[in-house]
Scaffold this motif. Structure first.
Motif, PDB file in Angstrom:
ATOM      1  N   ASP A 193      17.303  25.692  28.862  1.00 55.92           N
ATOM      2  CA  ASP A 193      18.462  25.097  29.524  1.00 55.92           C
ATOM      3  C   ASP A 193      18.501  25.640  30.953  1.00 55.92           C
ATOM      4  N   GLY A 194      17.939  24.885  31.876  1.00 54.93           N
ATOM      5  CA  GLY A 194      17.836  25.348  33.247  1.00 54.93           C
ATOM      6  C   GLY A 194      19.179  25.586  33.913  1.00 54.93           C
ATOM      7  N   GLU A 195      20.177  24.788  33.552  1.00 48.06           N
ATOM      8  CA  GLU A 195      21.508  24.946  34.142  1.00 48.06           C
ATOM      9  C   GLU A 195      22.114  26.294  33.751  1.00 48.06           C
ATOM     10  N   VAL A 196      21.958  26.661  32.478  1.00 46.52           N
ATOM     11  CA  VAL A 196      22.478  27.943  32.002  1.00 46.52           C
ATOM     12  C   VAL A 196      21.746  29.094  32.689  1.00 46.52           C
ATOM     13  N   ALA A 197      20.426  28.946  32.871  1.00 45.26           N
ATOM     14  CA  ALA A 197      19.641  29.971  33.554  1.00 45.26           C
ATOM     15  C   ALA A 197      20.114  30.144  34.996  1.00 45.26           C
ATOM     16  N   ALA A 198      20.376  29.046  35.666  1.00 50.04           N
ATOM     17  CA  ALA A 198      20.840  29.098  37.051  1.00 50.04           C
ATOM     18  C   ALA A 198      22.211  29.768  37.138  1.00 50.04           C
ATOM     19  N   GLU A 199      23.079  29.479  36.177  1.00 47.55           N
ATOM     20  CA  GLU A 199      24.404  30.095  36.171  1.00 47.55           C
ATOM     21  C   GLU A 199      24.312  31.604  35.950  1.00 47.55           C
ATOM     22  N   ALA A 200      23.428  32.021  35.038  1.00 46.04           N
ATOM     23  CA  ALA A 200      23.252  33.444  34.774  1.00 46.04           C
ATOM     24  C   ALA A 200      22.703  34.154  36.009  1.00 46.04           C
ATOM     25  N   ALA A 201      21.750  33.516  36.694  1.00 48.87           N
ATOM     26  CA  ALA A 201      21.197  34.096  37.919  1.00 48.87           C
ATOM     27  C   ALA A 201      22.255  34.186  39.009  1.00 48.87           C
ATOM     28  N   ALA A 202      23.108  33.174  39.094  1.00 47.25           N
ATOM     29  CA  ALA A 202      24.168  33.174  40.107  1.00 47.25           C
ATOM     30  C   ALA A 202      25.150  34.321  39.874  1.00 47.25           C
ATOM     31  N   GLU A 203      25.419  34.636  38.610  1.00 45.29           N
ATOM     32  CA  GLU A 203      26.303  35.766  38.300  1.00 45.29           C
ATOM     33  C   GLU A 203      25.715  37.072  38.819  1.00 45.29           C
ATOM     34  N   ILE A 204      24.390  37.203  38.672  1.00 46.77           N
ATOM     35  CA  ILE A 204      23.721  38.421  39.143  1.00 46.77           C
ATOM     36  C   ILE A 204      23.753  38.504  40.662  1.00 46.77           C
ATOM     37  N   THR A 205      23.429  37.417  41.336  1.00 48.01           N
ATOM     38  CA  THR A 205      23.408  37.436  42.804  1.00 48.01           C
ATOM     39  C   THR A 205      24.810  37.636  43.376  1.00 48.01           C
ATOM     40  N   ALA A 206      25.821  37.141  42.677  1.00 50.52           N
ATOM     41  CA  ALA A 206      27.201  37.319  43.148  1.00 50.52           C
ATOM     42  C   ALA A 206      27.604  38.788  43.153  1.00 50.52           C
ATOM     43  N   LYS A 207      26.919  39.583  42.329  1.00 47.74           N
ATOM     44  CA  LYS A 207      27.208  41.021  42.257  1.00 47.74           C
ATOM     45  C   LYS A 207      26.240  41.832  43.114  1.00 47.74           C
ATOM     46  N   GLY A 208      25.456  41.134  43.950  1.00 44.56           N
ATOM     47  CA  GLY A 208      24.552  41.818  44.852  1.00 44.56           C
ATOM     48  C   GLY A 208      23.146  42.007  44.344  1.00 44.56           C
ATOM     49  N   GLY A 209      22.842  41.495  43.152  1.00 43.35           N
ATOM     50  CA  GLY A 209      21.505  41.613  42.595  1.00 43.35           C
ATOM     51  C   GLY A 209      20.598  40.486  43.068  1.00 43.35           C
ATOM     52  N   LYS A 210      19.335  40.552  42.633  1.00 38.67           N
ATOM     53  CA  LYS A 210      18.353  39.541  42.993  1.00 38.67           C
ATOM     54  C   LYS A 210      17.894  38.829  41.725  1.00 38.67           C
ATOM     55  N   ALA A 211      18.106  37.530  41.672  1.00 37.15           N
ATOM     56  CA  ALA A 211      17.755  36.782  40.463  1.00 37.15           C
ATOM     57  C   ALA A 211      17.518  35.321  40.790  1.00 37.15           C
ATOM     58  N   THR A 212      16.673  34.712  39.972  1.00 37.13           N
ATOM     59  CA  THR A 212      16.379  33.288  40.064  1.00 37.13           C
ATOM     60  C   THR A 212      16.449  32.701  38.662  1.00 37.13           C
ATOM     61  N   GLY A 213      17.027  31.533  38.522  1.00 33.82           N
ATOM     62  CA  GLY A 213      17.076  30.849  37.238  1.00 33.82           C
ATOM     63  C   GLY A 213      16.164  29.643  37.253  1.00 33.82           C
ATOM     64  N   VAL A 214      15.342  29.501  36.209  1.00 35.81           N
ATOM     65  CA  VAL A 214      14.413  28.365  36.142  1.00 35.81           C
ATOM     66  C   VAL A 214      14.439  27.757  34.745  1.00 35.81           C
ATOM     67  N   ALA A 215      14.176  26.467  34.683  1.00 35.96           N
ATOM     68  CA  ALA A 215      14.055  25.778  33.397  1.00 35.96           C
ATOM     69  C   ALA A 215      12.637  25.967  32.873  1.00 35.96           C
ATOM     70  N   CYS A 216      12.523  26.321  31.590  1.00 32.74           N
ATOM     71  CA  CYS A 216      11.191  26.507  31.017  1.00 32.74           C
ATOM     72  C   CYS A 216      11.267  26.527  29.500  1.00 32.74           C
ATOM     73  N   ASP A 217      10.450  25.696  28.875  1.00 35.40           N
ATOM     74  CA  ASP A 217      10.249  25.723  27.430  1.00 35.40           C
ATOM     75  C   ASP A 217       9.023  26.587  27.176  1.00 35.40           C
ATOM     76  N   VAL A 218       9.195  27.729  26.510  1.00 31.03           N
ATOM     77  CA  VAL A 218       8.085  28.668  26.334  1.00 31.03           C
ATOM     78  C   VAL A 218       6.965  28.106  25.473  1.00 31.03           C
ATOM     79  N   ALA A 219       7.224  27.041  24.740  1.00 32.33           N
ATOM     80  CA  ALA A 219       6.192  26.418  23.913  1.00 32.33           C
ATOM     81  C   ALA A 219       5.360  25.419  24.699  1.00 32.33           C
ATOM     82  N   ASP A 220       5.690  25.211  25.966  1.00 28.40           N
ATOM     83  CA  ASP A 220       4.993  24.253  26.817  1.00 28.40           C
ATOM     84  C   ASP A 220       4.134  25.028  27.817  1.00 28.40           C
ATOM     85  N   GLU A 221       2.814  24.997  27.628  1.00 25.27           N
ATOM     86  CA  GLU A 221       1.903  25.773  28.475  1.00 25.27           C
ATOM     87  C   GLU A 221       2.036  25.421  29.952  1.00 25.27           C
ATOM     88  N   GLY A 222       2.176  24.141  30.236  1.00 22.43           N
ATOM     89  CA  GLY A 222       2.281  23.706  31.624  1.00 22.43           C
ATOM     90  C   GLY A 222       3.508  24.278  32.307  1.00 22.43           C
TER      91      GLY A 222
END
Length: 252
Positions: A42-71
């Motif tokens: 769920d890329g949207e959820v990942a982006a929201e989690a990363a935004a929470e980290i950056t809002a507190k001064g951390g460094k984070a990126t959220g990306v969409a990815c299905d770990v079962a998909d090699e590509g």
């Protein structure tokens, strides 16, 4: 726990990073100075989690990815290398959980295959994709998330987490020449929001009744285990599965 400077400038990829353990792992590693890439189906959820980290001064990126998909996995790792030069920590946290902890006859073959694709193949795909990006980097470490269910094996979920324990040993052997340690954590009953939504009260009580410590585990218990395994304090630890189960695994 690692000291306050050990992870400064390091790069960590956490799968299933949008919620639960994955989100907590990302927050903890970021607090110690790492740039965290949170990958989630769920890329949207990942982006929201990363935004929470950056809002507190951390460094984070959220990306969409299905770990079962090699590509998709290859694209994420390639992006990390292009942006950061390499990868230091991989946390193979993404997985299908309590909803799949049911008899084979109830789940059906399609769901059984999906569990194996995510919980087992996902670990293999992500680890292989990350190997060259992690090669030779000081303290390079992979941590897989197994489960106390790996010691009970009542369902395909438990069997998949038993496979994660085996993969941890095999990958530790294979990745040693690249300077990468590979370990796992087997959490016991940790009442995250996901587990509360999927686990019945009766099942939770059954698990608690089989523990030596009669309390549910805390998310922080698992975070502390992760921070130990990716730190220099664990520099002589590889191929191990650290059980954080309140003694549950000793009873089965």
């Amino acid at each position: 726990m690692a000291d306050d400077t050990e992870h400064r400038g390091r790069v960590a990829l956490v799968t299933g990073g949008g919620r639960g353990f994955g989100k907590a792992f990302g927050q903890a590693l970021s607090a110690l100075g790492a740039h965290v890439v949170l990958a989630d189906v769920d890329g949207e959820v990942a982006a929201e989690a990363a935004a929470e980290i950056t809002a507190k001064g951390g460094k984070a990126t959220g990306v969409a990815c299905d770990v079962a998909d090699e590509g998709q996995v290859d694209a994420v790792v390639t992006g990390i290398v292009e942006q950061h030069g390499g990868l230091d920590v991989l946390v193979n946290n993404a997985g299908l959980h309590a909803a799949y902890n049911r008899p084979f006859t109830e789940l059906g073959l399609a769901n059984v295959r999906r569990v194996l694709d995510v919980n087992v193949m996902g670990v293999i795909i992500c680890s292989l994709a990350a190997r060259e990006a992690m090669r030779g980097r000081p303290g390079a470490s992979i941590v897989n998330i197994s489960s106390s269910a790996a010691y009970a094996n009542r369902s395909i979920y438990g069997v998949s987490k038993l496979a994660v324990r085996g993969l941890t040993v095999a990958l530790a052997r294979e990745f040693a020449d690249a300077g990468i340690r590979v370990n796992a954590i087997a959490p016991g009953l940790i009442l995250t929001d996901t587990v509360r939504a999927q686990l019945s009260e009766a099942e939770a009580e059954r698990v608690l009744g089989e523990q030596i410590l009669r309390r549910a585990g805390r998310e922080q218990d698992i975070v502390e285990a992760l921070l130990y395994l990716v730190s220099s304090k664990a520099s002589f630890v590889t191929g191990e599965t650290l059980r954080v189960t309140g003694g549950f695994a000793l009873s089965v």
